[in-house]
Design an enzyme around this catalytic site. Structure first.
Site, mmCIF file in Angstrom:
data_model
loop_
_atom_site.group_PDB
_atom_site.id
_atom_site.type_symbol
_atom_site.label_atom_id
_atom_site.label_comp_id
_atom_site.label_asym_id
_atom_site.label_seq_id
_atom_site.Cartn_x
_atom_site.Cartn_y
_atom_site.Cartn_z
ATOM 1 N N ASP A 68 0.845 -0.991 -0.015
ATOM 2 C CA ASP A 68 0.034 -0.208 -0.007
ATOM 3 C C ASP A 68 0.793 1.447 0.163
ATOM 4 O O ASP A 68 0.384 2.288 0.213
ATOM 5 C CB ASP A 68 -0.827 -0.064 1.107
ATOM 6 C CG ASP A 68 -2.252 -0.901 0.963
ATOM 7 O OD1 ASP A 68 -2.625 -1.207 -0.207
ATOM 8 O OD2 ASP A 68 -2.387 -1.577 1.811
ATOM 9 N N ASP B 173 -6.538 -4.981 -4.826
ATOM 10 C CA ASP B 173 -6.023 -3.455 -4.694
ATOM 11 C C ASP B 173 -4.944 -3.125 -5.078
ATOM 12 O O ASP B 173 -4.775 -1.920 -5.151
ATOM 13 C CB ASP B 173 -6.187 -3.418 -3.105
ATOM 14 C CG ASP B 173 -7.409 -4.295 -2.366
ATOM 15 O OD1 ASP B 173 -7.441 -5.196 -2.863
ATOM 16 O OD2 ASP B 173 -7.567 -3.847 -1.165
HETATM 17 N N1 GLY Z 1 -7.067 -1.917 0.283
HETATM 18 C C1 GLY Z 1 -7.657 -2.490 1.398
HETATM 19 C C2 GLY Z 1 -9.211 -2.250 1.423
HETATM 20 O O1 GLY Z 1 -9.949 -2.045 0.404
HETATM 21 O O2 GLY Z 1 -9.955 -2.590 2.392
#
Ligand code: GLY
Length: 386
Positions: free
Chosen positions: A102, A163
């Site tokens: 992330d 994601d």
């Molecule tokens: N990227 C983590 C979520 O969307 O919960």
């Protein structure tokens, strides 16, 4: 948009800016939690002190302040947003809670944006350090970027999540500003692996997918935040729409645009009457399950980018309908310090269920910015940030 829609977007922007002002007074350069609790954000709980810069969602707070600056031109917002750069630089250089893919979400909004606006060299250096750290998560021979945790942790080793498509823009940016092709090359390989394995033949997506770290063989899909391994987590599908479209813009690869279209068609054909998805696409009206307004807000941005890439306005029309529904039925009132209510973070674990959350707020404000400022370009795109 009709003149009624234009008025409702203007009112929604005014309400959102009022909430941001309230939150600036309460949180300043500290960070709210990932989600509201009973509709209110409080300082982020952390062993490093309340409000510390940890976790994957903190950059959505400066991201929102940058959007407030975009919407108003008010220099106060620019100062407040830029004040977050120092903390993000300390975080990456001090290796504080950065064992995650992330880094793309974190450093695009907190550092690439200010560098592109003001030429802040501290921000540029921090974003490049984050891109370098992201490269350490590339696992060979699979050529995938491990999503979560320590690279030696057997539970996480070889695991990707959908994601991550939103994190690769940081790598493409790093190649653009340095000329070093390693970043873009890693991003391209990872995204092609997701195209081939995280998408299923029926155009739904797995939330997570594992590769064999020794051989590079694709192993299996699983869910983490969806209802079941073979169901379709709504936010993951929305990340797929936006993420595949972004990666197409960065690479020009038509197969990524095709993947984004498949994600979008599946998402749109499984929406309930008010067009705001339930937290997993297997649920519909009458299920008694919660909506995930954040999935809807993410989808709005992705659908607009997809419409532009394909030259097909029907996807933008769908985005406008979803945004109108969010404004009418999901925007927070004065009893909350969120912008958007009725999101779901992680239903299986009971975290942030039917609450506001920082990414839902950010992408809702991004959607409002698109509506209020036609031609506005999102920070994840080439050209937006240098
Ligand atoms: N990227 C983590 C979520 O969307 O919960």
């Amino acid at each position: 948009m009709t003149s009624r829609d234009v008025r409702s977007v203007r009112d929604a922007v005014t309400a959102a800016l009022r909430t941001i002002d309230t939150n600036l007074a309460e949180f300043g350069s500290l960070y709210p939690g990932d989600t509201t609790v009973e509709r209110r954000y409080r300082l982020r709980p952390s062993e490093l002190g309340a409000g510390a810069n940890v976790g994957w969602t903190t950059s959505f707070w400066p991201g929102m302040i940058w959007l407030a600056h975009e919407l108003t031109g008010d220099a106060r917002y620019e100062r407040q947003a830029a004040a977050h750069v120092a903390g993000f630089a300390e975080r990456i250089h001090g290796r504080v809670d950065v064992e995650t893919h992330d880094l793309g979400f974190l450093y695009t909004l907190s550092c690439v944006v200010p560098w592109s606006r003001t030429g802040d060299e501290v921000a540029r250096g921090a974003a490049l350090a984050a891109a370098d750290h992201l490269l350490t998560r590339v696992l060979e021979p699979a050529g995938i970027i491990q999503a979560w945790g320590d690279l030696q942790d057997p539970a996480q080793r070889g695991r990707t999540i959908i994601d991550s498509l939103m994190n690769t823009p940081l790598l493409f940016w790093a190649t653009r500003v340095t000329g070093d092709e390693r970043y873009a090359g890693a991003a391209r390989r990872h995204v092609l692996q997701l195209r081939d394995h995280i998408m299923r033949p029926d155009d739904t997506t797995f939330h997570t997918f594992y590769w064999d770290p020794a051989t590079g063989a694709p192993l299996r899909g699983e869910t983490e935040q969806g209802n079941a391994d073979d169901s379709c987590w709504a936010r993951g599908q929305a990340w797929g729409i936006y993420g595949f479209t972004l990666n197409h813009r960065h690479t020009g690869d038509p197969t990524l645009l095709a993947a984004a279209r498949r994600c979008a068609d599946r998402f749109l054909s499984h929406l309930p009457a008010d067009e705001v998805a339930y937290w997993d696409l297997i649920f519909g009206d009458g299920s008694g399950e919660e909506r995930d307004s954040s999935a809807a807000a993410i989808a709005v941005g992705g659908l607009h980018e997809l419409a532009a890439a394909l030259g097909e306005p029907s996807y933008a029309d769908a985005a406008d309908r979803i945004l109108a529904s969010l404004i009418a039925g999901y925007a927070a009132g004065d009893d909350s310090n969120a912008l958007l209510l009725h999101g779901v973070y992680d239903k299986p674990k009971g975290v942030g269920v039917d609450e506001g959350n920082l990414w839902g707020d950010y992408f809702y404000l991004e959607a409002l910015t698109r509506a209020a400022r036609p031609g506005w370009t999102a920070p994840w795109l080439p050209g937006a940030a240098g």
